[in-house]
Design an enzyme around this catalytic site. Structure first.
Site, PDB file in Angstrom:
ATOM      1  N   HIS A   1     -14.251  11.762  28.262  1.00 22.54           N
ATOM      2  CA  HIS A   1     -14.126  12.175  27.013  1.00 22.54           C
ATOM      3  C   HIS A   1     -15.156  11.709  26.247  1.00 22.54           C
ATOM      4  O   HIS A   1     -15.662  12.707  25.529  1.00 22.54           O
ATOM      5  CB  HIS A   1     -12.719  11.474  26.370  1.00 22.54           C
ATOM      6  CG  HIS A   1     -12.625  11.921  25.195  1.00 22.54           C
ATOM      7  ND1 HIS A   1     -11.931  13.224  24.712  1.00 22.54           N
ATOM      8  CD2 HIS A   1     -12.890  11.313  23.961  1.00 22.54           C
ATOM      9  CE1 HIS A   1     -11.785  13.070  23.402  1.00 22.54           C
ATOM     10  NE2 HIS A   1     -12.500  12.068  22.959  1.00 22.54           N
ATOM     11  N   GLU A   2     -15.765  10.570  26.041  1.00 25.79           N
ATOM     12  CA  GLU A   2     -16.747  10.155  25.253  1.00 25.79           C
ATOM     13  C   GLU A   2     -18.013  10.706  25.484  1.00 25.79           C
ATOM     14  O   GLU A   2     -18.641  11.239  24.426  1.00 25.79           O
ATOM     15  CB  GLU A   2     -16.784   8.443  25.209  1.00 25.79           C
ATOM     16  CG  GLU A   2     -15.404   7.725  24.792  1.00 25.79           C
ATOM     17  CD  GLU A   2     -15.030   8.307  23.380  1.00 25.79           C
ATOM     18  OE1 GLU A   2     -15.902   8.838  22.392  1.00 25.79           O
ATOM     19  OE2 GLU A   2     -13.879   8.085  23.100  1.00 25.79           O
TER      20      GLU A   2
ATOM     21  N   HIS B   1     -18.208  14.211  24.252  1.00 22.71           N
ATOM     22  CA  HIS B   1     -18.864  14.462  22.844  1.00 22.71           C
ATOM     23  C   HIS B   1     -20.221  14.518  22.723  1.00 22.71           C
ATOM     24  O   HIS B   1     -20.774  15.262  22.095  1.00 22.71           O
ATOM     25  CB  HIS B   1     -18.205  13.250  22.011  1.00 22.71           C
ATOM     26  CG  HIS B   1     -16.723  13.445  21.477  1.00 22.71           C
ATOM     27  ND1 HIS B   1     -16.201  14.397  20.920  1.00 22.71           N
ATOM     28  CD2 HIS B   1     -15.783  12.513  21.786  1.00 22.71           C
ATOM     29  CE1 HIS B   1     -14.999  14.142  20.641  1.00 22.71           C
ATOM     30  NE2 HIS B   1     -14.860  12.976  21.012  1.00 22.71           N
TER      31      HIS B   1
ATOM     32  N   GLU C   1     -12.299  17.021  19.456  1.00 25.62           N
ATOM     33  CA  GLU C   1     -11.429  16.385  20.256  1.00 25.62           C
ATOM     34  C   GLU C   1     -10.832  16.890  21.466  1.00 25.62           C
ATOM     35  O   GLU C   1     -10.737  16.437  22.626  1.00 25.62           O
ATOM     36  CB  GLU C   1     -10.590  15.401  19.319  1.00 25.62           C
ATOM     37  CG  GLU C   1     -10.859  14.604  18.662  1.00 25.62           C
ATOM     38  CD  GLU C   1     -11.748  13.328  19.058  1.00 25.62           C
ATOM     39  OE1 GLU C   1     -11.280  12.757  20.324  1.00 25.62           O
ATOM     40  OE2 GLU C   1     -12.569  12.982  18.471  1.00 25.62           O
TER      41      GLU C   1
END
Length: 270
Positions: free
Chosen positions: A134-135, A138, A195
């Site tokens: 997820h990070e 980004h 997100e």
């Protein structure tokens, strides 16, 4: 005057649009990697110098191992999407930092930090892969640069609107309500969209790296349990609610497995 301001704003915004390799859609981005990455790397090094970096432990080694697998999977995925040189300026680094916060982040350019406080929630390697995926997503999707660009637009429109309307009653109302309205109506939805994008992209990349995509929803169930249901209203938050994320991530599992299968990955670590 108002029309000239609007035309100038539209030209400015159009000139700052770039295509996302993941969605094929235009994104607002005025900031180049050449500008952003050196600043990001410097800030990352400063952060490490001011915090307690954990080394030589099984947990720190796991962070590096998972990060390396995720980065390889990201490169394979982007190459398959038609962007083989997309990551050429990324300088991957993965560090575990001693901090009780249940958090992790990835700076633009691939600099990742995982806090020790999130490890009890990730639980195992697969849960950690969902967080790091997820990070990393980004950074891959240039969300940091997009947020900077959106903030510039927000400020620019506010300034232009104030100048165009002047000290009239309309101008006074604009100045009074624009900040809150643009935050709730533009910036917060923009952040929630990022997100959700990072959830989707990160889970697919983690699956390509060999981790069970079903673990993403399980991770958020644990996050939800930790919060005790004490979350802000979604409309007033930078993040989707845990319930929304769990629903979306559960629905994503078949697609993530299909994407992984294109790379010969059909068994997953959970």
């Amino acid at each position: 005057m108002n029309k000239l301001v609007l035309i100038a704003a539209l030209i400015f915004m159009a000139s700052g649009c770039k295509t996302s390799p993941f969605t094929g859609k235009q994104t607002l981005n005025f900031v180049s990697n050449d500008e952003l990455f050196p600043m990001s790397f410097q800030q990352y090094n400063q952060f490490l110098s001011e915090n307690n970096v954990v080394t030589g432990t099984a947990e720190s080694r796991m962070v590096k191992q998972v990060g390396e697998k995720i980065a390889v999977a990201a490169e394979r995925y982007l190459t398959a999407l038609g962007y083989p040189g997309y990551l050429k300026d990324y300088k991957w680094e993965y560090n575990l930092v001693k901090d009780d916060a249940a958090n992790a982040f990835c700076m633009p350019g691939g600099k990742i930090v995982v806090y020790t406080g999130i490890l009890p929630i990730t639980g195992d390697e697969a849960g950690l892969a969902m967080v790091m995926g997820h990070e990393l997503a980004h950074a891959l999707a240039n969300h940091g640069a997009q947020r900077m660009s959106a903030s510039q637009v927000q400020q620019g429109v506010g300034l232009a609107g104030g100048l165009a309307l002047g000290d009239s009653k309309s101008g006074q109302l604009f100045n009074q309500y624009y900040g809150t309205a643009s935050q709730v109506g533009l910036m917060l939805p923009f952040s929630r969209k990022h997100e959700s994008e990072a959830d989707e992209i990160g889970t697919i990349i983690a699956a390509i790296a060999g981790y069970d995509p079903a673990e993403a929803a399980e991770l958020w169930k644990r996050m939800q349990a930790k919060s005790g249901g004490q979350e802000p209203m979604e409309i007033m938050s930078t993040h989707p609610s845990s319930a929304s994320r769990i629903q979306a991530l559960t629905a994503l599992v078949p697609r993530a497995k299909q994407e992984a299968a294109k790379f010969g990955v059909t068994t997953f670590k959970s």
